[in-house]
Enzyme design. Structure first.
Site, PDB file in Angstrom:
ATOM      1  N   ARG A 133      -0.728   4.117  -2.233  1.00 39.66           N
ATOM      2  CA  ARG A 133      -1.725   3.892  -3.282  1.00 39.66           C
ATOM      3  C   ARG A 133      -3.126   3.747  -2.717  1.00 39.66           C
ATOM      4  NH1 ARG A 133      -3.651  -1.223  -3.409  1.00 39.66           N
ATOM      5  NH2 ARG A 133      -2.446  -2.808  -2.290  1.00 39.66           N
ATOM      6  N   ASN A 141      -5.048   3.964   1.343  1.00 37.52           N
ATOM      7  CA  ASN A 141      -4.836   4.185   2.771  1.00 37.52           C
ATOM      8  C   ASN A 141      -6.168   4.278   3.506  1.00 37.52           C
ATOM      9  OD1 ASN A 141      -3.376   4.750   5.140  1.00 37.52           O
ATOM     10  ND2 ASN A 141      -3.658   6.946   4.851  1.00 37.52           N
ATOM     11  N   CYS A 184       0.853  -1.198   0.000  1.00 43.01           N
ATOM     12  CA  CYS A 184       0.000   0.000   0.000  1.00 43.01           C
ATOM     13  C   CYS A 184       0.887   1.246   0.000  1.00 43.01           C
ATOM     14  CB  CYS A 184      -0.934  -0.007   1.210  1.00 43.01           C
ATOM     15  SG  CYS A 184      -2.166  -1.322   1.165  1.00 43.01           S
TER      16      CYS A 184
END
Length: 234
Positions: free
Chosen positions: A214, A216, A192
């Site tokens: 990318r 969250n 992520c």
């Protein structure tokens, strides 16, 4: 703290409702940004539970290149247990190597990024240069009438960043990332937070870090009465 609450409000007021692979609908707002001055303190969130010890254990695991949920547990981090052993897609993945295995996740890419070079045998100077950089020949083959050699080495991106900060702090190329397109299918979960760039300032003796995420999770809103559940994303 105010930045976080303002962002949650912005997502709720201006985000769009979307479906995704998890089955939990999201309220999404792409492109949000937060800035923190660590000279003023650590940016801990106080309006929801913060698993600080688990986060520290996870970061230690990443920096060690850990790829096994059991090793994360030993560091006080249990968040990878479900990804390793309860994710149906990962359980069926032929790259998975048994109980607690997570595959080529974050830390593996940080500390042992698999690097390959495909060089024609007709270019011995390039082969010699690659070998002087630590690449080792692992195969020879031929394609369309041209013979070539394949060389490999594992790249320690963290070590490279630290060395560059010391030797060339003015560089704007001090970065590492975990989004290895060739190995996304070998991971229990693709990263992520995936891109990190250091910005040393020789004049002020300070260092800044830019982090790109990318996807969250900001917060969780659950309405049991209406059987609705949403995750705020930024």
């Amino acid at each position: 703290m105010k930045q976080y609450l303002d962002l949650v409000r912005d997502v709720i007021e201006n985000g769009t409702l979307q479906g995704n692979r998890t089955g939990i609908r999201t309220i999404s707002l792409p492109g949000a940004m937060l800035r923190f001055d660590l000279q003023k303190g650590f940016p801990a969130i106080t309006t929801r539970k913060l698993a600080f010890k688990s986060a520290v254990g996870e970061m230690v695991g990443f920096l060690r290149g850990v790829k096994n949920a059991g090793e994360f547990r030993e560091l006080g981090c249990k968040v990878w247990d479900q990804n390793a052993n309860e994710n149906a897609q990962w359980l069926a993945n032929p790259f998975r190597q048994g109980h607690d295995d997570l595959g080529e996740i974050y830390g593996v890419q940080w500390r042992q990024w698999p690097a390959y070079k495909r060089i024609p045998l007709s270019n011995p100077a390039a082969i010699e240069l690659a070998q002087s950089q630590g690449f080792q020949k692992i195969a020879e083959s031929e394609e369309d009438g041209e013979a070539f050699v394949v060389l490999y080495k594992a790249i320690d991106q963290i070590r490279q960043c630290i060395d560059t900060i010391h030797k060339d702090p003015g560089s704007r190329r001090i970065l590492f990332h975990g989004w290895n397109c060739a190995q996304l299918d070998e991971m229990a979960l693709p990263p992520c937070h995936l891109l990190y760039q250091f910005h040393p300032n020789v004049e002020t003796k300070e260092i800044s870090l830019t982090l790109y995420i990318r996807s969250n999770d900001l917060g969780l809103l659950s309405d049991v009465g209406k059987s609705a559940q949403y995750v705020f994303l930024a």
